[in-house]
Design an enzyme around this catalytic site. Sequence first.
Site, PDB file in Angstrom:
ATOM      1  N   GLU A 112      -7.882  -4.252  -8.143  1.00 11.97           N
ATOM      2  CA  GLU A 112      -6.684  -3.419  -8.173  1.00 11.97           C
ATOM      3  C   GLU A 112      -5.871  -3.578  -6.888  1.00 11.97           C
ATOM      4  OE1 GLU A 112      -5.325  -1.581 -10.560  1.00 11.97           O
ATOM      5  OE2 GLU A 112      -6.885  -2.164 -11.979  1.00 11.97           O
TER       6      GLU A 112
ATOM      7  N   TYR B 299      -2.413   5.869  -8.671  1.00 14.68           N
ATOM      8  CA  TYR B 299      -2.517   4.835  -9.701  1.00 14.68           C
ATOM      9  C   TYR B 299      -3.840   4.065  -9.573  1.00 14.68           C
ATOM     10  CZ  TYR B 299      -1.642   0.753 -12.547  1.00 14.68           C
ATOM     11  OH  TYR B 299      -1.758  -0.234 -13.501  1.00 14.68           O
TER      12      TYR B 299
ATOM     13  N   ASP C 132       2.486   3.088 -15.844  1.00 14.96           N
ATOM     14  CA  ASP C 132       3.151   2.191 -14.909  1.00 14.96           C
ATOM     15  C   ASP C 132       4.430   1.689 -15.561  1.00 14.96           C
ATOM     16  OD1 ASP C 132       2.312   0.332 -16.774  1.00 14.96           O
ATOM     17  OD2 ASP C 132       1.091  -0.845 -15.390  1.00 14.96           O
TER      18      ASP C 132
END
Length: 308
Positions: free
Chosen positions: A48, A133, A151
């Site tokens: 990520e 996120y 997103d």
Amino acid sequence: MSTSEEWTFPADVDREAVQNALVEWYEADHREFPWRRTEDPYEILVSEVMSQQTQLGRVVEAWESFLDRWPTAAALADADRADVVGFWTSHSLGYNNRAKYLHEAAQQVEAEFDGAFPETPDELQELMGVGPYTANAVASFAFNNGDAVVDTNVKRVLYRAFDVPDDDPTFERVAGGLMPAGESRVWNNAIMELGGVACEKTPSCDAAGCPWREWCHAYQTGDFTAPDVPTQPEFEGSRRQMRGRVVSVLKEYDELALDTLGPRVRVDYSPDGEHGREWLRELVSDLADDGLVELDESDEGLVARLQR
């Protein structure tokens, strides 16, 4: 486009059918990234952080090399920070502070969490450099314990598919309402995949076999604008526009013969002309193949109606 105050999920859309269609589409075929084959929170966190503003194709090699060198959070925590930053720079992974934060997050896991990653989005945000996120992504993909991802790609999908207003609280409400309870791992992967391969800025609805075509507002109307796609080039007179007009006209009538439908779709319709009966027959046949229109032969010739 509806306003956020008045928007509600379309009453004629079966949410369970929408959910099943997306998950089945994803599980049948999706892009293979190595971090999709692991539930290790450390490995997912590395992916990520690396994926922030870096093309996924370039991330794969860097991710595998990084884990070869520092295979666990404990190994990364013991590393020299200069080595971690040097790796980041040599692989062109963006801002060096991401490498520093990742190194510090690994140290926090070891020192503050006894080597065990926290499992909820709120707890994961306690790690250095981990925002909402990223925390939700790790919670979803490692522990199946996240909220619906919202997103840019997901907003585009919801905006186009269900005519959701461009309003962040509404996007979050709709995304959360659509995600099946306790299925954040597969759902978030699936809806991001949909935005990445079928509902990109230039959509590939048919080529990618988008599972939401029968419900999609954009697919029916031909208007593929979105919050990050402000204009739809070459729309006037396009096949997308004509498909949308057919659907819009048939919403007003129980059924129409082709020569009655034609002038309502194109003012220059002429049964034997370039945009005539054969052109319209091909257009409505495509819509029938997509499950949007039903066709029957009658005394007036071919008759079209919306799929019931």
